[in-house]
Structures are given as C-alpha cells and as structure tokens.
Scaffold this motif. Structure first.
Motif, PDB file in Angstrom:
ATOM      1  N   ALA A  68       0.833  -1.200   0.000  1.00  0.00           N
ATOM      2  CA  ALA A  68       0.000   0.000   0.000  1.00  0.00           C
ATOM      3  C   ALA A  68       0.865   1.246   0.000  1.00  0.00           C
ATOM      4  CB  ALA A  68      -0.929   0.013   1.220  1.00  0.00           C
ATOM      5  N   ALA A  69       0.294   2.339  -0.512  1.00  0.00           N
ATOM      6  CA  ALA A  69       0.966   3.641  -0.515  1.00  0.00           C
ATOM      7  C   ALA A  69      -0.076   4.724  -0.698  1.00  0.00           C
ATOM      8  CB  ALA A  69       2.001   3.716  -1.635  1.00  0.00           C
ATOM      9  N   HIS A  70       0.069   5.825   0.046  1.00  0.00           N
ATOM     10  CA  HIS A  70      -0.788   7.002  -0.092  1.00  0.00           C
ATOM     11  C   HIS A  70      -2.271   6.658   0.053  1.00  0.00           C
ATOM     12  CE1 HIS A  70       2.882   8.948  -1.360  1.00  0.00           C
ATOM     13  NE2 HIS A  70       3.043   8.021  -2.271  1.00  0.00           N
ATOM     14  N   GLY A  71      -2.549   5.753   0.991  1.00  0.00           N
ATOM     15  CA  GLY A  71      -3.939   5.403   1.281  1.00  0.00           C
ATOM     16  C   GLY A  71      -4.583   4.461   0.288  1.00  0.00           C
ATOM     17  N   LYS A  72      -3.808   3.946  -0.673  1.00  0.00           N
ATOM     18  CA  LYS A  72      -4.345   3.027  -1.677  1.00  0.00           C
ATOM     19  C   LYS A  72      -3.611   1.687  -1.587  1.00  0.00           C
ATOM     20  CE  LYS A  72      -7.058   6.104  -3.749  1.00  0.00           C
ATOM     21  NZ  LYS A  72      -6.814   6.523  -5.139  1.00  0.00           N
ATOM     22  N   THR A  73      -4.345   0.602  -1.785  1.00  0.00           N
ATOM     23  CA  THR A  73      -3.777  -0.746  -1.751  1.00  0.00           C
ATOM     24  C   THR A  73      -3.582  -1.260  -3.170  1.00  0.00           C
ATOM     25  OG1 THR A  73      -4.827  -1.245   0.379  1.00  0.00           O
ATOM     26  CG2 THR A  73      -4.185  -3.121  -0.998  1.00  0.00           C
ATOM     27  N   LEU A  74      -2.441  -1.884  -3.423  1.00  0.00           N
ATOM     28  CA  LEU A  74      -2.181  -2.445  -4.741  1.00  0.00           C
ATOM     29  C   LEU A  74      -2.933  -3.766  -4.885  1.00  0.00           C
ATOM     30  CD1 LEU A  74       1.671  -1.885  -5.135  1.00  0.00           C
ATOM     31  CD2 LEU A  74      -0.185  -0.478  -6.005  1.00  0.00           C
ATOM     32  N   PRO A  75      -3.852  -3.883  -5.839  1.00  0.00           N
ATOM     33  CA  PRO A  75      -4.576  -5.153  -6.015  1.00  0.00           C
ATOM     34  C   PRO A  75      -3.652  -6.243  -6.525  1.00  0.00           C
ATOM     35  CG  PRO A  75      -5.118  -3.602  -7.775  1.00  0.00           C
ATOM     36  CD  PRO A  75      -4.283  -2.847  -6.796  1.00  0.00           C
ATOM     37  N   ALA A  76      -3.945  -7.468  -6.155  1.00  0.00           N
ATOM     38  CA  ALA A  76      -3.086  -8.601  -6.509  1.00  0.00           C
ATOM     39  C   ALA A  76      -2.893  -8.721  -8.017  1.00  0.00           C
ATOM     40  CB  ALA A  76      -3.682  -9.897  -5.947  1.00  0.00           C
ATOM     41  N   GLU A  77      -3.943  -8.432  -8.788  1.00  0.00           N
ATOM     42  CA  GLU A  77      -3.842  -8.584 -10.243  1.00  0.00           C
ATOM     43  C   GLU A  77      -2.977  -7.508 -10.886  1.00  0.00           C
ATOM     44  OE1 GLU A  77      -7.746  -6.356  -9.435  1.00  0.00           O
ATOM     45  OE2 GLU A  77      -6.568  -7.998  -8.546  1.00  0.00           O
ATOM     46  N   ARG A  78      -2.644  -6.458 -10.136  1.00  0.00           N
ATOM     47  CA  ARG A  78      -1.770  -5.397 -10.645  1.00  0.00           C
ATOM     48  C   ARG A  78      -0.426  -5.394  -9.922  1.00  0.00           C
ATOM     49  NH1 ARG A  78      -3.234  -4.163 -15.665  1.00  0.00           N
ATOM     50  NH2 ARG A  78      -5.443  -3.651 -15.835  1.00  0.00           N
ATOM     51  N   THR A  79      -0.088  -6.527  -9.301  1.00  0.00           N
ATOM     52  CA  THR A  79       1.180  -6.665  -8.593  1.00  0.00           C
ATOM     53  C   THR A  79       1.928  -7.878  -9.129  1.00  0.00           C
ATOM     54  OG1 THR A  79       0.154  -5.761  -6.587  1.00  0.00           O
ATOM     55  CG2 THR A  79       2.268  -6.863  -6.328  1.00  0.00           C
ATOM     56  N   GLY A  80       3.214  -7.705  -9.411  1.00  0.00           N
ATOM     57  CA  GLY A  80       4.048  -8.802  -9.872  1.00  0.00           C
ATOM     58  C   GLY A  80       5.384  -8.771  -9.152  1.00  0.00           C
ATOM     59  N   TRP A  81       6.352  -9.501  -9.710  1.00  0.00           N
ATOM     60  CA  TRP A  81       7.640  -9.649  -9.036  1.00  0.00           C
ATOM     61  C   TRP A  81       8.799  -9.380  -9.979  1.00  0.00           C
ATOM     62  CZ3 TRP A  81       7.740  -9.915  -3.916  1.00  0.00           C
ATOM     63  CH2 TRP A  81       6.517 -10.163  -3.294  1.00  0.00           C
ATOM     64  N   LEU A  82       9.771  -8.658  -9.488  1.00  0.00           N
ATOM     65  CA  LEU A  82      10.983  -8.428 -10.260  1.00  0.00           C
ATOM     66  C   LEU A  82      11.678  -9.745 -10.558  1.00  0.00           C
ATOM     67  CD1 LEU A  82      12.651  -5.399  -8.383  1.00  0.00           C
ATOM     68  CD2 LEU A  82      11.329  -5.317 -10.494  1.00  0.00           C
ATOM     69  N   MET A  83      12.347  -9.801 -11.694  1.00  0.00           N
ATOM     70  CA  MET A  83      13.125 -10.974 -12.045  1.00  0.00           C
ATOM     71  C   MET A  83      14.555 -10.806 -11.541  1.00  0.00           C
ATOM     72  SD  MET A  83      13.464 -13.941 -13.319  1.00  0.00           S
ATOM     73  CE  MET A  83      11.860 -14.118 -14.118  1.00  0.00           C
ATOM     74  N   PRO A  84      15.022 -11.671 -10.659  1.00  0.00           N
ATOM     75  CA  PRO A  84      16.400 -11.552 -10.160  1.00  0.00           C
ATOM     76  C   PRO A  84      17.412 -11.966 -11.214  1.00  0.00           C
ATOM     77  CG  PRO A  84      15.376 -13.520  -9.278  1.00  0.00           C
ATOM     78  CD  PRO A  84      14.305 -12.807 -10.055  1.00  0.00           C
TER      79      PRO A  84
END
Length: 307
Positions: free
Chosen positions: A18-34
């Motif tokens: 979350a940031a600035h009072g908003k939560t990141l939805p799971a479908e708009r969250t991913g993972w960096l590739m190491p």
C-alpha cells in the motif's frame, strides 16, 4: 536451484502492499526478475536495456552490508529512533517517539562521512560500474540515504529520475541498494513494468512543450509543465490500471543491488514490517565520466535542496 527458478517460488507478502492510502490489487502486482551477476556484464546490460532495470542478487558481500547497517543505526540511536538495547544491525524501531530534527541533522552528517562514501564507492561496485558503463564510472556527489519507520505513512510517489537530472546526460544509471534484508512488506522500491518506454515518451513530450520556459526552468522538476515535485502520480493502483501493467516488487536481501534506467517509473510502498524493522536504503547515481554531468548534483544531499 537457479535464481530464475527460485523467483517462481517467491512467497507473496502476507498482506497487500500500500501507498498514499491506496492498496495495490493482486492482479496489478508482480515480481521483479532476479539476475545472478555471474552471467556476465554483457547479458546484464542487455537485460537492463530490455526491462529498464536489473536486480543483481548478492553483488555485494552480505556481511559488509549488515556491518554498515549496524554502523548507521548505532549513530542514529541517540535520537531515540532505535529500540534501546537492541542489536543495531537489526534496526528495530523504538516503540516510543524520537527526535526527528536531531535524526535529520545526524543523517546529513552521515551522508557526508568517509564511511558512507566508502560504502557507495566500494571497489567491487566501482569495478562493476566501470564494466557496465564501458568506461570510467563517475559517482555523483549528491547521494541519498533514507530510513523509513514501520507504520509510517511515508512512501515515495511514482516518478522517473531524469526529471531531477536534466542538466546532464540521460545515460546515467540509478543504483538502489537495500541496506539490510528488505522483504516487500518493508516498503522497498516497486517498478512499473515496462515503464522505461513510458518515461521516455513523457520526457519527449515535456521537451517538446518546454519552449516557453527559461533554460533554468527546462531542467527543473518544479516548473509549470510538471506536476507537484516532479511526481508522475501518487495513485499507484490507478497508474497500473491506466497503462494496463503491474507494479513489480521484490524480497530484497542484504548484498542485492538494483540498477534502473533514468526513464523507469518507480515508487515505494509503506513499511508494514511486523517485526518493527526500520527500512534503510541508499540511492546513488553513476554515469560515464566523459558524459555531461548535472552540476546541481555536485553538492552533498541536503533536506529541502529541491532536487
């Protein structure tokens, strides 16, 4: 198991970012590739150019990073920031209040110290940047180190770095170093997937529209054509939805280094660590010494320096 295979098994945060009072939805969250640094600088450079970032796993000695974390918090302890009697390398936030003014003054001293300069310009990192930049690397004098308390609402809005470095070359590289283990819930950097192309487009549009600005205003992030503070947005979920992409997070570890393009849009989320660990990180800029240098970055970082 390879780093790429391990990436497929990364555990999701225990609760949404979350940031600035908003939560990141799971479908708009991913993972960096190491990326494993042993693959060599040429494949690393190609991955950086393609993705806009490269997350180098274990580039720096883990013990050295932990030792530096201990050194920083030992010197901030007198401000009340760190839990009394705790291990400074853990960076546990005090349950009580702390003297923010004193902590800010002490932080300004630390970023001017020989120890911090040595950490940012350690030979292993400098040699890597020489190879990556294909020449002699230059480290900007203005270097930023931040701590973020658990439970704080502090988060960096979405932006791309060239907004603050328009007075020099665009061929610079931001180096972000988590100083200590920084799982995603501690609020490390998140990157808008594929956004280096978007940042390039935004910067071209700004330049095309800036003919009415003075030369000073054209390189400033604080001008009539920019949003407040040079930010792209404080609404991270809206950005991901608007551009049909995802915010990429990571469980960073001590020793990791992230390089990102000056056009790559990134932000941070709030520190939700339940162990009450302080997030500590530094972001510094390298470039080829033969390229034009933004003279505004030839001074030490100071709070309120408008960069």
């Amino acid at each position: 198991m390879s780093i790429a295979a391990e990436a497929e098994q990364i555990c999701r945060p225990e609760f949404p970012l979350a940031a600035h009072g908003k939560t990141l939805p799971a479908e708009r969250t991913g993972w960096l590739m190491p990326t494993d640094p042993v693959i060599g600088v040429d494949p690393i450079r190609r991955r950086y150019q393609h993705d806009g970032y490269v997350w180098l796993k274990g580039l720096l000695p883990r013990a050295d990073v932990i030792d530096f974390r201990h050194w920083v918090f030992e010197r901030l302890a007198e401000t009340g920031l760190v839990e009394p009697g705790s291990d400074f390398s853990l960076g546990i936030a005090s349950a009580g209040g702390f003297d923010r003014s004193l902590a800010d003054r002490r932080l300004m001293s630390l970023v001017r110290s020989a120890a911090y300069e040595g950490f940012c310009a350690q030979p292993l990192l400098v040699r890597f940047m020489d190879d990556f930049l294909q020449g002699i690397s230059y480290l900007h004098k203005r270097k930023i180190m931040r701590f973020v308390q658990p439970g704080s609402l502090t988060a960096t809005p979405a932006h791309y770095d060239l907004v603050y470095l328009r007075g020099g070359t665009s061929r610079l590289v931001t180096t972000w170093i988590p100083i200590g283990d920084t799982p995603a819930e501690m609020g490390g950097l998140v990157y808008l997937e594929g956004s280096h192309a978007l940042g390039t487009k935004m910067e071209a549009e700004f330049r095309a529209a800036s003919g009415d600005l003075s030369p000073e205003e054209q390189i400033s992030a604080y001008n009539s054509h920019m949003s407040e503070g040079g930010w792209v947005s404080k609404d991270l979920p809206d950005m991901a939805e608007r551009f049909d992409t995802r915010w990429l997070a990571a469980d960073y570890e001590a020793g990791d280094v992230v390089l990102h393009s000056p056009y790559m849009i990134h932000a941070s989320t709030i520190n939700q660590d339940r162990s009450r660990r302080l997030r500590l990180s530094t972001d510094i800029r390298y470039q080829n010494v033969d390229d034009e240098i933004d003279v505004r970055w030839n001074n030490h970082w100071s709070l309120g320096d408008m960069l």
